[in-house]
Design an enzyme around this catalytic site. Structure first.
Site, PDB file in Angstrom:
ATOM      1  N   TYR B 292       0.947  -1.174   0.114  1.00 41.85           N
ATOM      2  CA  TYR B 292      -0.057  -0.028   0.098  1.00 41.85           C
ATOM      3  C   TYR B 292       0.851   1.348  -0.081  1.00 41.85           C
ATOM      4  O   TYR B 292       1.756   1.530   0.768  1.00 41.85           O
ATOM      5  CB  TYR B 292      -0.822   0.005   1.093  1.00 41.85           C
ATOM      6  N   TYR B 343      -6.855   4.746  -6.630  1.00 43.61           N
ATOM      7  CA  TYR B 343      -6.855   4.657  -5.480  1.00 43.61           C
ATOM      8  C   TYR B 343      -8.291   4.107  -5.036  1.00 43.61           C
ATOM      9  O   TYR B 343      -9.287   4.762  -4.691  1.00 43.61           O
ATOM     10  CB  TYR B 343      -6.877   6.063  -4.735  1.00 43.61           C
TER      11      TYR B 343
END
Lengths: 148, 389
Positions: B292, B343
């Site tokens: 991430y 995202y």
């Protein structure tokens, strides 16, 4: 033993959010202290540990007997950052500004966030020595920092 | 300990995502996006919507399971769960919670999902608009420390100082993500390659983060479906097995005003050993990683804290194409991830991990058998998955 440096101008423009104490009273002594130009840090009466921000119990020994002690307001830059992109409307035309994370050796190395006064383009190094500067607003005083 | 492991008891059997949009550009509502991603995951698995009986999400997803189940006509909810904590720390946590429900027998087919329409609900990267601020944020916000980039740049700066790491490491991470996005037609940055020069010429957001060190903000939704290994064998796709799942946080992480005793950390130090212990493998066994990226600095720390490289090796590990498919030693974020695919608050990284294990990635790592998905960095709690085929 407070260092009596007071700034009459705000480092950041008017319109930035200002602190208000928690309704539960936990951090009221801290903000009351800054108004009187005293940098207060919570300390456990039982085991002597420091902690910031304040809590209702000591994180080391879980005692509820906590006091507020005054720091000299002299510290060292633990980390810093130069901010360029504004994320608040009051900062739109401000240009870069410096945020420092300051460690207080006389208060168990607790850390406090503030701005480093002076040229925002100045070279900053981790470990630089700084001292507190009081930035007074109408009903609250911010903790700022300058090099020594 | 072995009695408690979920190792190889659960598989991801379906993945689904909507088209990914630039922030604010979704033509439909966030709730519609969630419905679409879930239905696509169901179809991908070869299941019926009626088979779904559990829901898991994170980061206060606004699309609550009761409303989703009503809209979908799900016959009954047997499990619903929200992973606490902000940011992307709950990506693998939600999947792990779904897996736990499946192992416990609470539910048979659990969907882990995330939907975002920031045009509808406001953006992440903006500051607090109120005149007064209370509690821990009162110690930082009045000084202009209020956005995620500003919170994480401070930690990154300290980490780079402690380990003598230069901007090159961050640049290498951004270049890998953008390179991989050029192979991926789903990616927002497909057709928009990044060069080292344009990375360095891009504006500072907050030092040490240039524009390209920061994740995108997008509209869309993604979902994965988990079930038992036994049930997975009869379904449409090649099952992707969970070797391990872990979530958690270290000692006094995110205590007020950046007072975490161990400050320059991505917060994976306590999880990673548990994760690899549960899986019974070592970091050397990881063939491909989805890590991430709220900001590249967090990826740098995550790679170190998962034992994929040491802090001393980190700069070399992140540069000279080592993170790039097809020739790098550890291809990273092979869909483009949060930086360059989209995202979806990191859930797209789980989908990409599943594709790698199925052999269907647009940057398919040859003979990949183990994929790490690390979610969070620098928030609390954070979470991890190890996937295998």
């Amino acid at each position: 033993m407070s260092v009596e440096h007071v700034t009459t101008v705000s480092y950041l423009p008017e319109g930035m959010p200002l602190p208000a104490p928690m309704p539960d009273g936990l951090d009221a002594p801290f903000w009351e202290g800054t108004k009187q130009h005293k940098l207060l840090v919570q300390r456990c009466k039982t085991c002597g540990s420091f902690q910031f921000g304040p809590e209702w119990i000591c994180h080391k020994c879980r005692s509820g007997e906590l006091s507020w002690v005054e720091s000299s307001g002299r510290g060292k830059v633990y980390a810093f950052e130069r901010v360029w992109h504004p994320v608040h409307k009051a900062l739109k035309e401000r240009g870069p500004y410096l945020i420092v994370l300051v460690e207080l050796p006389d208060a168990g190395n607790v850390r406090m966030v503030g701005n480093l006064l002076g040229d925002p383009q100045q070279d900053v190094k981790i470990g630089d020595s700084v001292e507190v500067v009081w930035e007074d607003h109408t009903d609250v005083t911010l903790v700022q920092w300058q090099r020594i | 300990m072995t009695d408690y492991t979920i190792k190889d008891k659960v598989a991801i059997v379906g993945i689904g995502e909507t088209r990914y949009y630039k922030a604010g550009q979704s033509p439909v509502s966030e709730f519609q996006l969630a419905l679409e991603a879930i239905q696509k995951a169901v179809a991908d698995a070869g299941l019926q919507v009626e088979d779904i009986d559990g829901f898991a999400s994170y980061s206060d997803d606004r699309n609550d399971p009761v409303r989703l189940a009503a809209a979908l006509g799900v016959p009954q909810i047997q499990f619903s769960n929200m992973h606490w904590g902000g940011g992307g720390g709950g990506v693998a946590g939600a999947v792990g919670n779904a897996a736990a429900a499946v192992v416990a027998g609470y539910a048979k087919h659990v969907v882990a999902f995330r939907a975002l329409a920031q045009g509808q609900f406001g953006r992440f990267g903006q500051g607090h608009a109120g005149a007064r601020v209370r509690g821990p944020m009162a110690y930082s916000m009045p000084y202009g420390l209020m956005s995620p980039a500003q919170m994480f740049a401070m930690r990154t700066q300290r980490f780079m100082y402690e380990h003598n790491i230069s901007q090159e490491a961050l640049c290498g991470i951004a270049l890998a993500s953008y390179k991989h996005a050029q192979q991926n037609p789903r990616a927002i940055m497909y057709g928009r390659p990044l060069t080292r020069e344009s990375y360095y010429n891009s504006r500072w957001i907050v030092e040490p983060f240039h524009l390209f060190d920061c994740c995108l903000e997008n509209d869309g939704a993604a979902a994965v479906i988990l079930t038992t290994t036994e049930r997975a064998r009869d379904l449409k796709q090649k099952p992707v097995y969970l070797m391990a799942a872990a979530q958690g946080s270290g000692y006094r992480q995110w205590t007020a005003a950046h007072n975490d005793p161990d400050y320059a950390t991505s917060n994976f130090k306590t999880l990673a050993p548990r994760l690899f212990g549960m899986a019974g493998i070592t970091p050397k066994d990881v063939d491909v990683a989805q890590v991430y990226e709220n900001f590249t600095g967090g990826v740098l720390m995550s790679l170190v804290e998962h034992g994929l490289c040491s802090a001393e090796e980190a700069e070399a590990f992140c540069t000279n194409g080592n993170l790039e498919w097809p020739n790098g030693g550890l291809p990273l974020n092979t869909s483009g991830g949060n930086l360059a695919e989209a995202y979806m608050h990191g859930l797209e990284l789980v989908l990409e991990g599943v594709r790698q294990m199925r052999g269907t990635s647009t940057c398919q790592v040859k003979d990949a058998q183990v994929c790490l998905v690390a979610a969070g960095p620098m928030v609390a709690p954070v979470s991890d998955l190890l996937l295998r085929n």
